[in-house]
Design a protein around this motif. Structure first.
Motif, PDB file in Angstrom:
ATOM      1  N   THR A  26       0.875  -1.058   0.060  1.00 45.05           N
ATOM      2  CA  THR A  26       0.074   0.059   0.004  1.00 45.05           C
ATOM      3  C   THR A  26       1.011   1.148  -0.035  1.00 45.05           C
ATOM      4  O   THR A  26       0.390   2.317  -0.556  1.00 45.05           O
ATOM      5  N   ARG A  27       2.038   1.338   0.843  1.00 47.32           N
ATOM      6  CA  ARG A  27       2.939   2.429   0.917  1.00 47.32           C
ATOM      7  C   ARG A  27       3.180   2.609  -0.734  1.00 47.32           C
ATOM      8  O   ARG A  27       3.710   3.999  -1.375  1.00 47.32           O
ATOM      9  N   VAL A  28       3.997   1.674  -1.369  1.00 46.85           N
ATOM     10  CA  VAL A  28       4.357   1.435  -2.842  1.00 46.85           C
ATOM     11  C   VAL A  28       3.323   2.392  -3.673  1.00 46.85           C
ATOM     12  O   VAL A  28       3.760   3.333  -4.597  1.00 46.85           O
ATOM     13  N   TRP A  29       2.075   1.882  -3.415  1.00 48.94           N
ATOM     14  CA  TRP A  29       1.172   2.323  -4.141  1.00 48.94           C
ATOM     15  C   TRP A  29       0.575   3.921  -3.943  1.00 48.94           C
ATOM     16  O   TRP A  29       0.621   4.660  -5.001  1.00 48.94           O
ATOM     17  N   LYS A  32       3.648   5.935  -5.584  1.00 51.89           N
ATOM     18  CA  LYS A  32       3.516   6.194  -6.878  1.00 51.89           C
ATOM     19  C   LYS A  32       2.316   6.900  -7.331  1.00 51.89           C
ATOM     20  O   LYS A  32       2.502   7.530  -8.379  1.00 51.89           O
ATOM     21  N   ASN A  33       1.268   7.253  -6.718  1.00 49.64           N
ATOM     22  CA  ASN A  33       0.100   7.530  -7.256  1.00 49.64           C
ATOM     23  C   ASN A  33      -0.208   8.863  -6.327  1.00 49.64           C
ATOM     24  O   ASN A  33      -1.280   9.081  -6.149  1.00 49.64           O
ATOM     25  N   TRP A  34       0.644   9.506  -5.803  1.00 47.52           N
ATOM     26  CA  TRP A  34       0.228  10.709  -4.960  1.00 47.52           C
ATOM     27  C   TRP A  34      -0.259  11.744  -5.428  1.00 47.52           C
ATOM     28  O   TRP A  34      -0.925  12.497  -5.124  1.00 47.52           O
ATOM     29  N   LYS A  35      -0.105  11.835  -6.866  1.00 44.29           N
ATOM     30  CA  LYS A  35      -0.658  12.929  -7.594  1.00 44.29           C
ATOM     31  C   LYS A  35      -2.258  12.726  -7.566  1.00 44.29           C
ATOM     32  O   LYS A  35      -2.780  13.763  -7.745  1.00 44.29           O
ATOM     33  N   TYR A  36      -2.708  11.666  -7.524  1.00 47.94           N
ATOM     34  CA  TYR A  36      -4.227  11.147  -7.663  1.00 47.94           C
ATOM     35  C   TYR A  36      -4.904  12.315  -6.588  1.00 47.94           C
ATOM     36  O   TYR A  36      -6.229  12.813  -6.892  1.00 47.94           O
ATOM     37  N   TYR A  40      -8.015  14.384  -7.488  1.00 51.71           N
ATOM     38  CA  TYR A  40      -9.474  14.376  -6.993  1.00 51.71           C
ATOM     39  C   TYR A  40      -9.676  15.788  -6.553  1.00 51.71           C
ATOM     40  O   TYR A  40     -11.194  15.969  -6.525  1.00 51.71           O
ATOM     41  N   VAL A  41      -8.869  16.587  -5.790  1.00 52.46           N
ATOM     42  CA  VAL A  41      -9.269  17.648  -5.330  1.00 52.46           C
ATOM     43  C   VAL A  41      -9.705  18.766  -6.267  1.00 52.46           C
ATOM     44  O   VAL A  41     -10.541  19.534  -6.108  1.00 52.46           O
ATOM     45  N   GLY A  42      -9.000  18.633  -7.472  1.00 56.02           N
ATOM     46  CA  GLY A  42      -9.257  19.466  -8.425  1.00 56.02           C
ATOM     47  C   GLY A  42     -10.777  19.178  -9.202  1.00 56.02           C
ATOM     48  O   GLY A  42     -11.553  20.187  -9.330  1.00 56.02           O
ATOM     49  N   TYR A 159      -0.379  11.916   2.021  1.00 53.88           N
ATOM     50  CA  TYR A 159       1.272  12.376   2.068  1.00 53.88           C
ATOM     51  C   TYR A 159       1.826  11.619   3.476  1.00 53.88           C
ATOM     52  O   TYR A 159       2.931  10.902   3.335  1.00 53.88           O
ATOM     53  N   SER A 160       1.018  11.699   4.537  1.00 49.62           N
ATOM     54  CA  SER A 160       1.451  11.122   5.690  1.00 49.62           C
ATOM     55  C   SER A 160       1.810   9.674   5.785  1.00 49.62           C
ATOM     56  O   SER A 160       2.405   8.931   6.151  1.00 49.62           O
ATOM     57  N   TYR A 161       0.735   8.975   5.071  1.00 47.13           N
ATOM     58  CA  TYR A 161       0.842   7.519   4.741  1.00 47.13           C
ATOM     59  C   TYR A 161       2.029   7.006   4.189  1.00 47.13           C
ATOM     60  O   TYR A 161       2.846   5.941   4.396  1.00 47.13           O
TER      61      TYR A 161
END
Length: 294
Positions: A26-29, A32-36, A40-42, A159-161
């Motif tokens: 889950t941390r790797v995912w 890699k996908n922090w931009k998502y 979503y916020v946009g 971010y914290s995760y």
């Protein structure tokens, strides 16, 4: 301390999906996908303000039944999350103390139950954006605290995760507990069964939220002092502390301001009467979505 010697909470039962949880994946995912989160916020911001413009000349939706089911689902999820994370939280405090609870993340201890529900907590910040859908479609007041809280919590949690921030143990447990009460309150009001909830209940939930913000600030300040004292074993970054402290302090200011306006300001001869929508908003991080319990 030898972290491998740390004992696990004595869970009465561990579900298969908890036992099969692999925190590294889950941390790797998330990394890699922090931009998502920003995508979503946009979309969220476009929807709430574009949706408000769209609904201006259109009749409001009722959505009473859907709203009740939505709040029941979130209340049940929050209660389950609290039941699965509180044991680890108190186990750590009782056996290893405050320092461990702030500086040593549960993943080091290989606690899959707490790890799974930490992951669920982070992911839940995305569907919780759906709270705003009801505000927009029902043409209820959308206060700044509502969407500001949703946006910042989602981005900070994701971010914290990726950092496995140890102090998040405190934030997650507090949030699960308060949300359990908050969404239960919403579910009862949304049911429309004529149940009269005393005004003090909304005030009590608001006070619990304020206490949550004060505790969050205190934990961050203490962690910051540890880092400045040269503690390299505390698993929280200086940047994360600054982000979290800024968020919690801003939430406290906004909550305190709303509490004062909704409950303490006086009009001619008595306490200011706040609408049910205001009471609902005051009891939550900006969830001004239900007027008159509808």
């Amino acid at each position: 301390m030898n972290y491998m010697e740390v004992t696990m909470p004595n869970y009465s039962y561990v579900f298969n999906f908890e036992e099969e949880f692999v925190h590294q994946d889950t941390r790797v995912w998330m990394t890699k996908n922090w931009k998502y989160g920003f995508y979503y916020v946009g979309i969220y911001m476009i929807f709430i303000f574009g949706g408000q413009h769209y609904m201006q000349s259109r009749p409001r939706f009722q959505l009473r039944g859907v709203l009740a089911v939505w709040n029941i689902a979130l209340a049940a999820f929050s209660l389950m999350g609290a039941c699965r994370t509180v044991p680890e939280f108190f186990h750590v405090l009782r056996n290893y103390g405050l320092y461990h609870s702030v500086c040593i993340p549960s993943f080091i201890e290989q606690d899959k139950v707490s790890g799974f529900w930490t992951w669920m907590f982070v992911l839940s910040k995305l569907p919780e954006l759906g709270d705003t859908v009801f505000i927009v479609l029902r043409k209820q007041p959308l206060i700044f605290l509502h969407w500001y809280h949703h946006v910042t919590v989602l981005l900070y949690s994701w971010y914290s995760y990726t950092e496995y921030t140890a102090s998040a143990r405190w934030f997650i447990v507090m949030n699960y507990i308060v949300h359990s009460a908050m969404y239960t309150y919403y579910a009862i009001r949304a049911s429309g069964r004529g149940v009269s909830i005393p005004r003090w209940v909304a005030m009590a939930i608001t006070c619990a939220q304020l206490a949550q913000m004060v505790t969050g600030c205190a934990i961050n300040i203490w962690a910051y002092q540890l880092l400045k004292a040269g503690d390299r074993d505390c698993h929280i970054s200086d940047f994360n502390i600054k982000l979290s402290l800024s968020m919690y302090f801003s939430y406290f200011v906004l909550f305190a301001r709303f509490f004062r306006k909704a409950y303490l300001e006086r009009k001619s001869g008595g306490l200011k009467k706040c609408s049910s929508a205001d009471m609902t908003a005051a009891a939550s991080p900006g969830l001004a979505k239900v007027k008159g319990g509808e």
